[in-house]
Enzyme design. Sequence first.
Site, PDB file in Angstrom:
ATOM      1  CG  HIS A 117       6.084   1.629  -5.357  1.00 35.68           C
ATOM      2  ND1 HIS A 117       6.271   2.763  -4.924  1.00 35.68           N
ATOM      3  CD2 HIS A 117       4.661   1.459  -5.754  1.00 35.68           C
ATOM      4  CE1 HIS A 117       4.895   3.117  -4.662  1.00 35.68           C
ATOM      5  NE2 HIS A 117       4.071   2.467  -5.464  1.00 35.68           N
ATOM      6  CD  GLU A 148       8.740   3.449  -2.782  1.00 35.22           C
ATOM      7  OE1 GLU A 148       8.160   4.035  -3.885  1.00 35.22           O
ATOM      8  OE2 GLU A 148       8.065   2.864  -2.400  1.00 35.22           O
ATOM      9  CB  ALA A 176      -0.868  -0.006   1.151  1.00 32.09           C
TER      10      ALA A 176
END
Length: 530
Positions: free
Chosen positions: A279, A261, A231
């Site tokens: 991701h 990230e 999520a």
Amino acid sequence: MSKPVVLIAEELSPATVDALGPDFDIRQVDGTDRPALLSALADAHAILVRSATQVDAEALAAAPQLKVIARAGVGLDNVDIKAATAAGVMVVNAPTSNIISAAELTVGHILSLARHIPQAHNALAQGQWKRSKYTGTELYEKTIGIIGLGRIGALITARLQAFGTTVVAYDPYVTSARAQQLGVQLVTLDELLERSDFISIHMPKTPETTGMISTEQLALMKPTAYIVNVARGGLIDEDALHEALITGTIAGAGLDVFVSEPPTNDALLGLPNIIVTPHLGASTDEAQEKAGVSVARSVRLALGGELVPDAVNVAGGVIDPYVRPGIPLVEKLGQIFAALASSPLTSVDVEVHGELSDYDVSVLKLAALKGIFTNIVSETVSYVNAPLLAEQRGIVVRLLTDAESEEYRNIITLRGALSDGSQISVSGTLTGTKQIEKLVEINGYDVEVPIAQHHIVMLYTDRPGIVAVYGRRFGEASINIAGMQVARRAAGGQALSVLTVDSPVPDAILDAVRSDIDASVLRAIEITEQ
């Protein structure tokens, strides 16, 4: 007449260009080439991006004719929504384009954890035949815990029930009737953690949910249990997860999202009992095509002057200028309303009183729902999916208008019934030539407070010295009170205080104040700018 210029700044599917049609001058630019981007924006009316192109205040300043920014995806981290709103530029995205892809990736992580698929592959690819080392577990008759029963949570539920699992869920905003429709048992978060063999998180990332799964929560899980997060990065405390994995507190984890990230926590990524992906939630051909086609349609609507359901900052379209300033006010009222709810909503009335009742105010009902769900679901909320979110939760929504407004030219009230039998209401208005957004009523108590980013609402028995008590507590915590109003119906009865503070208030301070003044209600309200 020349055609409106639509700038495509990243690679999008051919179907996106087809969906735009022949009515635009479509140009291409590399959005990561900053000088080229700024130059190309000079006469652009719309720009389509994915995640690499930064559309910030500088880019907006270079685009005097820009009407709409379209993000072909869900996340909007690369778009400065506040600056776009200030410039009158609409921002749209594709909020439902990746929900199936995200749900399927979650199931993939769960299956990979159950059967050690990546580890077994790597071993065999290196010439090692280790059948006994990678003995796994079946999903059949296991208990799956879903934290956040929104659209993605519901899709995962349906898919995992096909494996013969029992699904339990924690979602403070979902009614038992909705859970029953899905064949899910609603439980507390602690019970979910204790009972589940596999846990998947699908919550929005807010100050309240960041780090919601940390050392204390992981300690409640079975040592044979697994946890998955596809999520938002940061919902699981990564340091606490690392400790739980190396000590055997839990059996394993699957992550597709991270605090930063690309992720920098090499110690966590290198553990043998974690599965990580970069991701990939929206990284399917189908999701990318859906996203491109969706935003292309939104661009057509925006440049054609029509209502744009997927707009995240302004509704756009054929809305009377007298109604339009009420949209952001009502979205903020929706956030305040949701923050004050102590149990799931069963109905919401959006009441419009005063001169506004002479106009088409249907967009205000959409704005109210968008505000209500903004901080309580994992999906990006828009004007198109907000009614669906209400319908899925069994919430009855009505728009009521009335030409009478006693104290203000216009007043908008959100009034709701909760599953525990209680009711709540909040009202707001716009005042003065600057159209200041003000909160003017909460649960029948009259106030007049300019809406800010951080508020605290308290209900307690009126008695001398209370203001000094909480004032001292906040002062000791270096939390500045920028404004305060106390409302009451009678001396010695219940008093409602609304504070405006300059910064978020930690839960520990709120708990201390609640105890100090014996408050029956104490809520911190964080307004998310749209």
